[in-house]
Scaffold this active site. Structure first.
Site, PDB file in Angstrom:
ATOM      1  N   SER A   6      43.596  30.476  -3.788  1.00 23.98           N
ATOM      2  CA  SER A   6      42.225  30.787  -3.389  1.00 23.98           C
ATOM      3  C   SER A   6      42.249  31.956  -2.427  1.00 23.98           C
ATOM      4  O   SER A   6      42.995  31.948  -1.445  1.00 23.98           O
ATOM      5  CB  SER A   6      41.599  29.573  -2.705  1.00 23.98           C
ATOM      6  OG  SER A   6      40.498  29.993  -1.913  1.00 23.98           O
ATOM      7  N   HIS A  29      41.863  31.944  -7.935  1.00 28.57           N
ATOM      8  CA  HIS A  29      40.759  31.004  -7.689  1.00 28.57           C
ATOM      9  C   HIS A  29      39.723  31.677  -6.792  1.00 28.57           C
ATOM     10  O   HIS A  29      40.023  32.060  -5.665  1.00 28.57           O
ATOM     11  CB  HIS A  29      41.342  29.752  -7.021  1.00 28.57           C
ATOM     12  CG  HIS A  29      40.363  28.660  -6.754  1.00 28.57           C
ATOM     13  ND1 HIS A  29      40.037  27.699  -7.697  1.00 28.57           N
ATOM     14  CD2 HIS A  29      39.662  28.343  -5.635  1.00 28.57           C
ATOM     15  CE1 HIS A  29      39.174  26.840  -7.160  1.00 28.57           C
ATOM     16  NE2 HIS A  29      38.919  27.212  -5.907  1.00 28.57           N
ATOM     17  N   ASP A  31      36.137  31.363  -4.883  1.00 24.47           N
ATOM     18  CA  ASP A  31      35.187  30.387  -4.351  1.00 24.47           C
ATOM     19  C   ASP A  31      33.830  31.039  -4.113  1.00 24.47           C
ATOM     20  O   ASP A  31      33.670  31.838  -3.184  1.00 24.47           O
ATOM     21  CB  ASP A  31      35.724  29.809  -3.035  1.00 24.47           C
ATOM     22  CG  ASP A  31      36.951  28.944  -3.249  1.00 24.47           C
ATOM     23  OD1 ASP A  31      36.839  27.958  -4.012  1.00 24.47           O
ATOM     24  OD2 ASP A  31      38.011  29.259  -2.677  1.00 24.47           O
ATOM     25  N   MET A  33      30.098  30.529  -2.906  1.00 25.54           N
ATOM     26  CA  MET A  33      29.328  29.581  -2.074  1.00 25.54           C
ATOM     27  C   MET A  33      27.966  30.173  -1.754  1.00 25.54           C
ATOM     28  O   MET A  33      27.856  31.370  -1.488  1.00 25.54           O
ATOM     29  CB  MET A  33      30.064  29.323  -0.759  1.00 25.54           C
ATOM     30  CG  MET A  33      31.480  28.813  -0.929  1.00 25.54           C
ATOM     31  SD  MET A  33      32.197  28.427   0.674  1.00 25.54           S
ATOM     32  CE  MET A  33      33.881  28.002   0.184  1.00 25.54           C
ATOM     33  N   HIS A  62      35.194  28.898  -8.968  1.00 23.04           N
ATOM     34  CA  HIS A  62      34.777  27.605  -8.398  1.00 23.04           C
ATOM     35  C   HIS A  62      33.405  27.814  -7.768  1.00 23.04           C
ATOM     36  O   HIS A  62      33.291  28.403  -6.692  1.00 23.04           O
ATOM     37  CB  HIS A  62      35.821  27.153  -7.354  1.00 23.04           C
ATOM     38  CG  HIS A  62      35.489  25.855  -6.702  1.00 23.04           C
ATOM     39  ND1 HIS A  62      36.128  25.395  -5.577  1.00 23.04           N
ATOM     40  CD2 HIS A  62      34.577  24.891  -7.017  1.00 23.04           C
ATOM     41  CE1 HIS A  62      35.628  24.220  -5.214  1.00 23.04           C
ATOM     42  NE2 HIS A  62      34.681  23.903  -6.065  1.00 23.04           N
ATOM     43  N   MET A  64      30.442  26.693  -5.853  1.00 27.80           N
ATOM     44  CA  MET A  64      29.887  25.704  -4.914  1.00 27.80           C
ATOM     45  C   MET A  64      28.453  26.133  -4.624  1.00 27.80           C
ATOM     46  O   MET A  64      28.131  26.618  -3.546  1.00 27.80           O
ATOM     47  CB  MET A  64      30.755  25.641  -3.653  1.00 27.80           C
ATOM     48  CG  MET A  64      32.064  24.905  -3.890  1.00 27.80           C
ATOM     49  SD  MET A  64      33.317  25.263  -2.658  1.00 27.80           S
ATOM     50  CE  MET A  64      33.968  26.783  -3.353  1.00 27.80           C
ATOM     51  N   GLY A 138      33.716  23.912   1.313  1.00 27.72           N
ATOM     52  CA  GLY A 138      33.004  24.814   2.218  1.00 27.72           C
ATOM     53  C   GLY A 138      33.907  25.742   3.004  1.00 27.72           C
ATOM     54  O   GLY A 138      33.527  26.878   3.268  1.00 27.72           O
ATOM     55  N   PHE A 139      35.090  25.276   3.350  1.00 30.98           N
ATOM     56  CA  PHE A 139      35.959  26.078   4.215  1.00 30.98           C
ATOM     57  C   PHE A 139      37.419  25.903   3.824  1.00 30.98           C
ATOM     58  O   PHE A 139      37.822  24.819   3.384  1.00 30.98           O
ATOM     59  CB  PHE A 139      35.784  25.660   5.683  1.00 30.98           C
ATOM     60  CG  PHE A 139      34.369  25.804   6.163  1.00 30.98           C
ATOM     61  CD1 PHE A 139      33.881  27.022   6.623  1.00 30.98           C
ATOM     62  CD2 PHE A 139      33.500  24.716   6.111  1.00 30.98           C
ATOM     63  CE1 PHE A 139      32.561  27.149   7.034  1.00 30.98           C
ATOM     64  CE2 PHE A 139      32.180  24.843   6.521  1.00 30.98           C
ATOM     65  CZ  PHE A 139      31.710  26.065   6.984  1.00 30.98           C
ATOM     66  N   GLY A 140      38.195  26.972   4.031  1.00 32.62           N
ATOM     67  CA  GLY A 140      39.635  26.861   3.872  1.00 32.62           C
ATOM     68  C   GLY A 140      40.256  26.282   5.141  1.00 32.62           C
ATOM     69  O   GLY A 140      39.594  26.157   6.181  1.00 32.62           O
ATOM     70  N   ASP A 171      42.073  20.790  -5.007  1.00 31.92           N
ATOM     71  CA  ASP A 171      41.639  21.936  -4.202  1.00 31.92           C
ATOM     72  C   ASP A 171      41.324  21.464  -2.794  1.00 31.92           C
ATOM     73  O   ASP A 171      40.409  20.661  -2.594  1.00 31.92           O
ATOM     74  CB  ASP A 171      40.389  22.555  -4.862  1.00 31.92           C
ATOM     75  CG  ASP A 171      39.901  23.806  -4.136  1.00 31.92           C
ATOM     76  OD1 ASP A 171      40.580  24.275  -3.206  1.00 31.92           O
ATOM     77  OD2 ASP A 171      38.815  24.306  -4.532  1.00 31.92           O
ATOM     78  N   GLY A 172      42.079  21.992  -1.828  1.00 25.03           N
ATOM     79  CA  GLY A 172      41.827  21.683  -0.422  1.00 25.03           C
ATOM     80  C   GLY A 172      43.038  21.081   0.257  1.00 25.03           C
ATOM     81  O   GLY A 172      43.478  19.991  -0.101  1.00 25.03           O
ATOM     82  N   GLY A 173      43.593  21.824   1.204  1.00 26.18           N
ATOM     83  CA  GLY A 173      44.714  21.296   1.974  1.00 26.18           C
ATOM     84  C   GLY A 173      46.012  21.163   1.199  1.00 26.18           C
ATOM     85  O   GLY A 173      46.915  20.432   1.626  1.00 26.18           O
ATOM     86  N   SER A 194      44.995  28.719   2.326  1.00 23.11           N
ATOM     87  CA  SER A 194      45.673  29.090   3.570  1.00 23.11           C
ATOM     88  C   SER A 194      47.193  28.983   3.447  1.00 23.11           C
ATOM     89  O   SER A 194      47.915  29.784   4.033  1.00 23.11           O
ATOM     90  CB  SER A 194      45.152  28.249   4.739  1.00 23.11           C
ATOM     91  OG  SER A 194      45.117  26.890   4.405  1.00 23.11           O
TER      92      SER A 194
HETATM   93  C1  DX5 Z   1      37.120  25.044  -0.111  1.00 23.44           C
HETATM   94  C2  DX5 Z   1      37.521  25.884  -1.296  1.00 23.44           C
HETATM   95  C3  DX5 Z   1      38.975  25.982  -1.443  1.00 23.44           C
HETATM   96  C4  DX5 Z   1      39.674  26.557  -0.234  1.00 23.44           C
HETATM   97  C5  DX5 Z   1      41.044  26.023  -0.194  1.00 23.44           C
HETATM   98  O1  DX5 Z   1      35.814  24.628  -0.209  1.00 23.44           O
HETATM   99  O2  DX5 Z   1      37.004  25.360  -2.502  1.00 23.44           O
HETATM  100  O3  DX5 Z   1      39.346  26.659  -2.626  1.00 23.44           O
HETATM  101  O4  DX5 Z   1      39.706  27.941  -0.212  1.00 23.44           O
HETATM  102  O5  DX5 Z   1      41.652  26.460   0.984  1.00 23.44           O
HETATM  103  P1  DX5 Z   1      42.860  25.654   1.611  1.00 23.44           P
HETATM  104  O6  DX5 Z   1      43.985  25.675   0.619  1.00 23.44           O
HETATM  105  O7  DX5 Z   1      43.180  26.417   2.852  1.00 23.44           O
HETATM  106  O8  DX5 Z   1      42.382  24.252   1.901  1.00 23.44           O
HETATM  107 ZN    ZN Z   2      37.859  26.190  -4.377  1.00 19.71          ZN
END
Ligand code: DX5
Ligand code: ZN
Length: 219
Positions: A6, A29, A31, A33, A62, A64, A138-140, A171-173, A194
């Protein structure tokens, strides 16, 4: 085992250069939003069209956004290889998935961490991918939610029972510390933001994550 970095945590003002730093990625990927479905805003169709012109990599969108039923098809028309909408925002997910496929994209359906997969079991054959959020979207840079792991397992059972080649994306963490849990639960496609872009060598991290997933799953 696919790694789709991402770019949310990359330098958004220099995206072509940032994409150039991860040649080993399977897809990119993106995102999108709208500050309504999630409390954050990134970019929309013009930016995706511009990214499309600048890279031959496969684009994994993706969305959102609240108005996915109306707005998602244009991302397929813009040349996205995969378009994922959120089921919580769609009034007609079957119609939308069919429309995305008709336009030549893979159809993905995303679920927030607290959204169950079971209500959608009968429509899984309409999809090419199920995206299971492992953070609130919403956030990385957020912490991985282990509570999603049982849902990944249940989704894998549904996909296996269908006999279809439907990808399960998390997706996420996702990081070296969490990817093995996702593999064990049945995921095969991994978004990492990240973990990749905060690494000293992002492309080496892409390869390390994929190798780790392949070793963990045993093939
Ligand atoms: C969050 C996004 C993710 C995000 C993942 O809402 O959909 O794609 O960028 O970031 P990390 O890998 O840092 O959680
Ligand atoms: Zn995503």
């Amino acid at each position: 085992m696919r790694i789709t970095p991402s770019i949310l945590n990359a330098d958004l003002a220099n995206l072509n250069a940032e994409i150039g730093r991860i040649p080993s990625s399977d897809m990119i990927h993106l995102d999108v939003m709208d500050q309504r479905f999630v409390p954050n805003m990134t970019f929309g169709l013009p930016m995706v069209e511009s990214i499309r012109k600048g890279t031959a990599k496969q684009l994994d969108l993706h969305l959102m956004i609240e108005e996915c039923d109306r707005l998602a098809p244009a991302y397929a028309e813009a040349g996205a290889d995969s378009v994922t909408f959120h089921v919580e925002a769609s009034n007609a997910p079957i119609r939308l998935a069919r429309e995305l496929r008709r336009l030549g994209a893979r159809a993905g359906m995303g679920l927030r961490p607290a959204t169950p997969i079971e209500p959608y079991a009968d429509m899984i054959g309409e999809l090419d991918m199920v995206l299971l959020m492992t953070v609130e979207p919403g956030f990385g840079g957020q912490g991985f939610l282990d509570l999603v792991l049982p849902k990944i397992e249940r989704t894998r059972k549904l996909v296996s029972a269908s006999g279809l080649d439907i990808w399960i994306q998390v997706d996420g963490g996702v990081s070296p510390a969490t990817i093995e849990r996702c593999v064990d639960a049945g995921a095969d496609t991994f978004v990492a933001g990240s973990a990749v872009f905060n690494a000293q060598d992002p492309d080496a991290m892409v390869n390390a994550l994929r190798d780790q997933a392949i070793v963990r799953c045993g093939h």
